[in-house]
Design an enzyme around this catalytic site. Structure first.
Site, mmCIF file in Angstrom:
data_model
loop_
_atom_site.group_PDB
_atom_site.id
_atom_site.type_symbol
_atom_site.label_atom_id
_atom_site.label_comp_id
_atom_site.label_asym_id
_atom_site.label_seq_id
_atom_site.Cartn_x
_atom_site.Cartn_y
_atom_site.Cartn_z
ATOM 1 C CD1 TRP A 258 -2.526 2.049 0.397
ATOM 2 C CD2 TRP A 258 -2.143 1.718 2.786
ATOM 3 N NE1 TRP A 258 -4.262 3.154 0.628
ATOM 4 C CE2 TRP A 258 -3.312 3.145 2.063
ATOM 5 C CE3 TRP A 258 -2.024 1.611 3.992
ATOM 6 C CZ2 TRP A 258 -3.306 3.636 2.798
ATOM 7 C CZ3 TRP A 258 -1.918 2.658 5.071
ATOM 8 C CH2 TRP A 258 -2.778 3.837 4.561
ATOM 9 C CG ASP B 31 -2.843 -3.242 7.242
ATOM 10 O OD1 ASP B 31 -3.660 -2.512 7.940
ATOM 11 O OD2 ASP B 31 -2.020 -2.451 5.936
HETATM 12 C C1 LMR Z 1 -6.554 2.191 -1.472
HETATM 13 O O1 LMR Z 1 -5.364 1.563 -1.127
HETATM 14 O O2 LMR Z 1 -7.062 2.623 -2.741
HETATM 15 C C2 LMR Z 1 -7.733 2.833 -0.219
HETATM 16 O O3 LMR Z 1 -6.787 2.084 0.614
HETATM 17 C C3 LMR Z 1 -7.360 4.453 0.273
HETATM 18 C C4 LMR Z 1 -6.317 4.550 0.301
HETATM 19 O O4 LMR Z 1 -6.069 5.833 1.598
HETATM 20 O O5 LMR Z 1 -5.022 4.826 0.121
#
Ligand code: LMR
Length: 406
Positions: free
Chosen positions: A146, A227
């Site tokens: 992420w 997570d």
């Molecule tokens: C994403 O990965 O698109 C979502 O979790 C929104 C974010 O806050 O990045």
């Protein structure tokens, strides 16, 4: 000194100093969030948004869960006070989430739980806790991850070590490369793992790999940092916690960051929790004191509404079964869109074996840009798509536009 000379000196000082905020660094723009605005501005009626990770239903909407609406109505009627709850937040909420995360795993007084502002708050608080315990600790993070993981973790001064996780060409887990990288970790270092529905690839560890990495972390004294942001959207609510359970059966200590954004659709309500597993009850008491002090300096107390809604749902059998049914409908829709995509072109074939909202396609940033300009298809620059952003009728035009580049 005369008054006029004094004023003159002050003016000179004013002119010569640099304004404080002119000293701020120039930062690269967030790569994901501007997509929301860019998509809204695009006038093309057939545009497709597979950018930010927000679940959409078969009609392309992100509705409030029926169970959430009912819980909100009940809260409106019954909530007697908005007085402070304290840095630990709503304990009824964390107990209810504990039940769906840990199931029959009995961690007893080794477990410390705290409500946090979203999963992001939990990640940050966990990083702060690790650094407080061991300032030189590092966290090993599989790439890609992420996009907000490295900045959130390093904002707490936790050193981030990125290693391979995903074989982009083969669209599979680079498990050997991951384990080779973890060999460099020292006792007390942390290992960030996505509990399920890996963001951005959809490629999770299989049960054997979970068992292997759990044994490795236990043997080497590494801290599992899990997570769990998509429970229920991969294989099912309890199935999506199986990897976490495999780890907790082998290790003494662990941290788990939990988000209710996606599985309760509470995105903007910032609803999350942090769970810390300690060696014994007396360490756990120490952990609690540290977490509460850290939370107090970060946000003092977490926002209440989302957590109160989740608690209201999970403490009521009827609302719980309504929530579970809605979540299962979402999960099955994602599975269906994955299958439809996989049937269109060999490029998408691996998606059928992967889980959750995301997939990372082997596209270059230039190709991503081309899709945006020529086809009105909005995805992250990394080639990540939000599978749950597609309606069934968008699958064919989306797949044709991407396949045209191959
Ligand atoms: C994403 O990965 O698109 C979502 O979790 C929104 C974010 O806050 O990045």
């Amino acid at each position: 000194m005369s008054v006029s000379v004094e004023l003159f000196k002050r003016d000179i000082m004013r002119l010569s100093h640099t304004a404080l905020f002119d000293c701020l660094p120039t930062l690269p723009a967030d790569t994901l969030l501007p997509l929301i605005a860019a998509f809204k501005r695009d006038p093309r009626p057939d545009k497709i948004d597979v950018g930010v990770g927000v679940y959409r239903d078969a009609a392309g909407k992100t509705p409030v869960f029926g169970a959430v609406k009912s819980a909100e109505r009940a809260l409106l009627e019954t909530q007697q006070s908005k007085g402070y709850l304290g840095p630990e937040g709503d304990i009824g909420f964390v107990r209810a989430i504990e039940a769906i995360v840990f199931g029959d795993l009995d961690l007893g007084s080794r477990l410390t739980s705290l409500q946090t502002p979203g999963g992001t708050g939990a990640l940050r608080l966990a990083a702060e806790l690790i650094v407080s315990a061991r300032p030189e600790a590092r966290v090993f993070v599989g790439a890609p991850t992420w996009a907000n993981h490295p900045p959130v973790l390093s904002a707490a001064r936790l050193a981030v070590v990125e290693h391979d996780y995903f074989d982009r060409t083969g669209q599979r887990l680079a498990f050997d490369r991951m384990m080779a990288a973890l060999d460099d970790a020292q006792p007390g270092d942390a290992v960030l793992l996505h509990g399920c529905c890996h963001n951005p690839t959809g490629v999770d560890l299989d049960p054997d790999q979970w068992a292997e990495v759990a044994a490795f972390m236990a043997r080497r004294g590494l801290l599992p940092f899990i997570d769990l942001a998509y429970q229920g959207l991969g294989a099912g609510v309890s199935e999506d916690a199986a990897g976490l359970h495999a780890v907790l059966k082998q290790v003494e200590e662990a941290v788990i960051a939990y988000s209710c954004d996606k599985n309760f659709g509470l995105y903007r309500e910032r609803t999350g929790a942090l769970f810390v597993v300690s060696r014994n009850a007396s360490t756990a008491a120490h952990v609690r004191a540290n977490l509460e002090a850290l939370a107090r300096t970060c946000w003092s107390m977490p926002p209440d509404h989302g957590a109160a809604v989740v608690r209201t749902i999970l403490e009521d059998a009827e609302l719980t079964s309504s929530w579970r049914a809605e979540l299962e409908t979402m999960r099955l829709r994602i599975v269906d869109i994955r299958a439809r995509l996989a049937a269109t072109h060999p490029l998408f074939a691996p998606l059928i074996g992967h889980k959750g909202m995301f997939a990372t396609l082997p596209l270059s940033p230039e190709e991503v840009q081309q899709l945006r300009e020529e086809d009105g298809i909005y995805m992250a620059g990394s080639g990540r798509i939000n599978v749950a952003g597609l309606t069934a009728s968008q699958v064919a035009p989306f797949a044709a536009a991407v396949a045209r580049l191959r």
